[in-house]
Design an enzyme around this catalytic site. Structure first.
Site, PDB file in Angstrom:
ATOM      1  N   ARG A  37       0.655  -0.791  -0.136  1.00 30.50           N
ATOM      2  CA  ARG A  37       0.279  -0.327   0.288  1.00 30.50           C
ATOM      3  C   ARG A  37       0.915   1.158   0.246  1.00 30.50           C
ATOM      4  O   ARG A  37       1.088   2.480  -0.273  1.00 30.50           O
ATOM      5  CB  ARG A  37      -1.089  -0.052   1.123  1.00 30.50           C
ATOM      6  N   ASN A  90      -6.641  -2.667   2.022  1.00 24.44           N
ATOM      7  CA  ASN A  90      -6.645  -3.821   1.608  1.00 24.44           C
ATOM      8  C   ASN A  90      -8.131  -4.365   2.299  1.00 24.44           C
ATOM      9  O   ASN A  90      -8.783  -3.811   2.668  1.00 24.44           O
ATOM     10  CB  ASN A  90      -5.715  -4.335   3.547  1.00 24.44           C
TER      11      ASN A  90
END
Length: 742
Positions: free
Chosen positions: A10, A28
């Site tokens: 990320r 996520n």
């Protein structure tokens, strides 16, 4: 989709979005990373190209799905909180060895993480061992009990920092702490790591809590301490793993080729079995009479800090009693290992899933994983099946495997289920995997052997269970790993596995695919006496093969009381507690006993390991043998081989030459048998599997000759060739009716 959680994915996406001036968000979502982006078309193309082709080094992208959406008019790019949905498959990241950048900080006196043993970043540190559930957020790990300090929070929230969204991020102010205590858990010491190093130098044995459990640690050049460790652990002969200070230190005690160096220094940092150098650095009792030694490099800051100028090699062997599982909880470790360790270096970060060190070697320039554990497990394999299945493995070297939405996930090595504590660990592993993967299997797959604890577990559940023949599962494990979907000739050389005829198999030539198989050839049956004890007492196999060949064993089996041999003969002749076996493992055991190398195994596979260690390069001779065709099966008759060895012994031929000739003979009849079966069937794909193929001399010899003859030849590489690979093989069977064979 893939290994994209716990690997800095990320933050990587965030920074790439800023680089290309894109707006939107990333988060996520269970086992996947979801990205919403808006911006210039060319910028989006470049962004996607970078994501796919240049992800973080420890990430693995299995699948990417792109679909257009309505423009939302996002004003910036953000990392949003994780969300949940019904997952397709969960890709768990294994634990990763400490990266160079983190170690520079640990060794830098100016760094705020100077000598802090839990330093990590997005590219390294604990993963699988601390995850309780997905998504991989701090609250779902054992780090949840350590709130980040102000400085760590700044790093965690700074897109330009390499600890941006590092879930286990911590420092000495807010993270886990080490503690050094004596074995009575009474006296505690200041400066725990320095105290541990001091005691190691004084010849003490220290239990060290690492990433996945405890190690038993001592100075590897102190012969007396090593003897003490062996006595206390009741491990008289088995080689001990060594942790070397660095690569240069490892090269002083072992020969290391380019491939081995890459593995030794890579992000997994497993124990690598390497050819020993002849030197006086390590005492002989580290790995007596062995050609190979297991070496690993430090893989956590704690390990690095144990080495100073006067310590170059440490014994780092699994922290367990002989036959029991790895200790990983502080109080339990002190209780169970207190009679072995003088001191303990522990810490207060909980290990949720204990995991051993992986053991690997390089053969034919390929990585072969012997023990699938830290750094490699859990391991994901793509399969073409939407079934939800749990495969339960075998009895020894057990693993489990879950199939869900076209992916099989094989667990880390668990151990021998005959031990009560290991069986409890086995059940915990099952529960943990099923919880993380959010799956309720509709069937269980187990070994055919009714007395295996994995079979017992299957029968105790209220779920349909199916038995699969042991050696067929070995064959399938290799086929799945190499994505083979056609008929093969499977050469399965193993120690123990129940056949559909009630005999114990292990020297098998199978022909089949993922739907069914037939047994085309095998080592001629021998009558063995004593049940499971034959695995631990090679002399029983030696006596049995001699008696079966019409040779009196008293004259040739040395180092054993004649009355003992006479009792074995009488039991064989009266068929008392006897069974039929085609086991190649027992054949190797028997030859090792016959030529005087090993009558009793003090560790698994000791007799055949010593037999291989006594081979001699350059020997090309072999013994005579017969291949008979009886009742529609080819049988490899060992009688002439036994007689040839007896003749050589009587002529005073050296043990290394006899051992080499025996190995050459097995290689030769294997090739001849494959040639004959290929000519009959037209099959040119051959898979080699089973625990006996951990023998490098044997595997290389067969592999090279088959490849040289034009066969497409495969052996297990990432999936253990021993019983650790059974669970993956079990899960691969496509037709339940043929699990036992025909």
């Amino acid at each position: 989709m893939g290994i994209v959680q716990g690997v800095g994915f990320r933050p990587f996406v965030y920074n790439k979005a800023l680089e290309y001036n894109l707006k939107g968000w990333v988060n996520n979502c269970e086992s996947t990373v979801v990205i919403m982006i808006e911006g210039e078309k060319n910028h989006i193309k470049c962004f996607i190209k970078d994501i796919v082709h240049n992800p973080p080094s420890i990430a693995y992208i299995e699948k990417i799905k792109i679909k257009p959406c309505k423009v939302k008019g996002y004003e910036d790019f953000r990392i949003l909180p994780s969300t949940s949905m019904t997952p397709t498959i969960c890709f768990l990241s294994p634990d990763i060895a400490t990266c160079d950048e983190c170690m520079k900080e640990v060794l830098n006196p100016e760094s705020r993480r100077y000598r802090y043993p839990f330093t990590n970043c997005t590219q390294c540190g604990p993963r699988y061992s601390i995850i309780k559930e997905l998504p991989y957020d701090r609250k779902n790990t054992t780090m949840s009990m350590f709130p980040m300090c102000t400085e760590c929070e700044k790093e965690y929230n700074n897109p330009g920092d390499r600890r941006f969204h590092t879930q286990p991020n911590c420092c000495k102010e807010c993270g886990p702490q080490v503690e050094f205590i004596d074995s009575d858990n009474k006296k505690k010491y200041d400066n725990p790591i320095k105290s541990a190093v001091s005691m190691i130098k004084q010849g003490k044995i220290v239990g060290i809590k690492g990433l996945g459990g405890f190690h038993l640690c001592c100075d590897a050049i102190n012969k007396n301490t090593i003897n003490t460790l062996r006595i206390r652990k009741k491990r008289p002969n088995k080689p001990l793993a060594i942790m070397a200070k660095n690569l240069e230190s490892a090269k002083k005690i072992a020969y290391i080729n380019t491939k081995e160096e890459q593995i030794l220094t890579g992000r997994q940092k497993p124990i690598v079995l390497l050819k020993k150098r002849v030197s006086n650095i390590l005492p002989s009792n580290i790995a007596s009479d062995q050609r190979y030694i297991g070496i690993m490099l430090p893989y956590t800051p704690l390990h690095y800090l144990l080495f100073d100028e006067s310590i170059e090699y440490l014994v780092m062997t699994s922290g367990n009693l002989n036959g029991q599982p790895l200790a990983y909880k502080n109080n339990e470790a002190i209780k169970s290992l207190g009679n072995i360790c003088d001191y303990f270096l522990t810490h207060n970060r909980e290990i949720h899933m204990p995991i051993d060190d992986s053991v690997v070697k390089v053969i034919e320039d390929k990585l072969m994983v012997i023990r699938l554990a830290r750094g490699y497990a859990p391991y994901h394999v793509k399969m073409d099946s939407n079934k939800e299945i749990l495969a339960l493995g075998g009895q020894q070297k057990s693993t489990i495997c879950v199939l869900k939405n076209k992916y099989a996930v094989i667990s880390n090595y668990i151990g021998d289920l005959g031990d009560y504590d290991t069986y409890e660990r086995y059940q915990k592993t099952i529960d943990n995997i099923l919880n993380i993967y959010i799956t309720i299997p509709d069937r269980l797959i187990h070994d055919l052997h009714p007395l295996y604890d994995s079979t017992r577990y299957a029968h105790e559940q209220s779920i349909r269970s199916i038995g699969v023949q042991h050696h067929y599962a070995h064959m399938l494990s290799c086929m799945v790993e190499h994505n083979i979907n056609k008929k093969v000739i499977g050469v399965i050389y193993d120690g123990t596995g129940l056949g559909y005829d009630g005999a114990i198999w292990g020297g098998e030539f199978l022909i089949g695919d993922r739907k069914s198989y037939k047994r085309a050839a095998h080592l001629k049956y021998v009558t063995l006496q004593g049940g499971d004890i034959t695995v631990k007492e090679p002399l029983r196999s030696g006596v049995s093969f001699l008696v079966s060949s019409g040779i009196e064993p008293e004259k040739y089996i040395k180092g054993v009381n004649r009355d003992r041999i006479q009792l074995l003969k009488e039991a064989l002749n009266s068929d008392f507690n006897c069974f039929q076996s085609s086991s190649m493992g027992r054949f190797f055991d028997g030859i090792s006993a016959l030529i005087g190398l090993c009558n009793y195994n003090t560790y698994d596979g000791e007799a055949p390991i010593i037999l291989e260690n006594n081979t001699e390069p350059g020997v090309t001779q072999l013994y005579s043998y017969d291949i008979d065709y009886i009742n529609s099966e080819w049988l490899i008759n060992y009688s002439k081989i036994i007689q040839g060895i007896i003749d050589d012994m009587e002529q005073g031929i050296s043990i290394p030459i006899i051992s080499s000739k025996f190995h050459n003979t097995v290689i030769d009849f294997t090739i001849n048998m494959v040639d004959g079966l290929s000519e009959e069937s037209g099959i040119v794909d051959v898979v080699l599997s089973g625990g006996v193929f951990q023998n490098s001399y044997l595997l290389s010899g067969i592999y090279r000759r088959l490849k040289g003859s034009g066969y497409n030849t495969y052996f297990n590489e990432m999936i253990p060739i021993n019983d650790g690979g059974l669970s993956l093989g079990q899960i691969a069977i496509e037709d339940d009716k043929f699990g036992g064979g025909k």
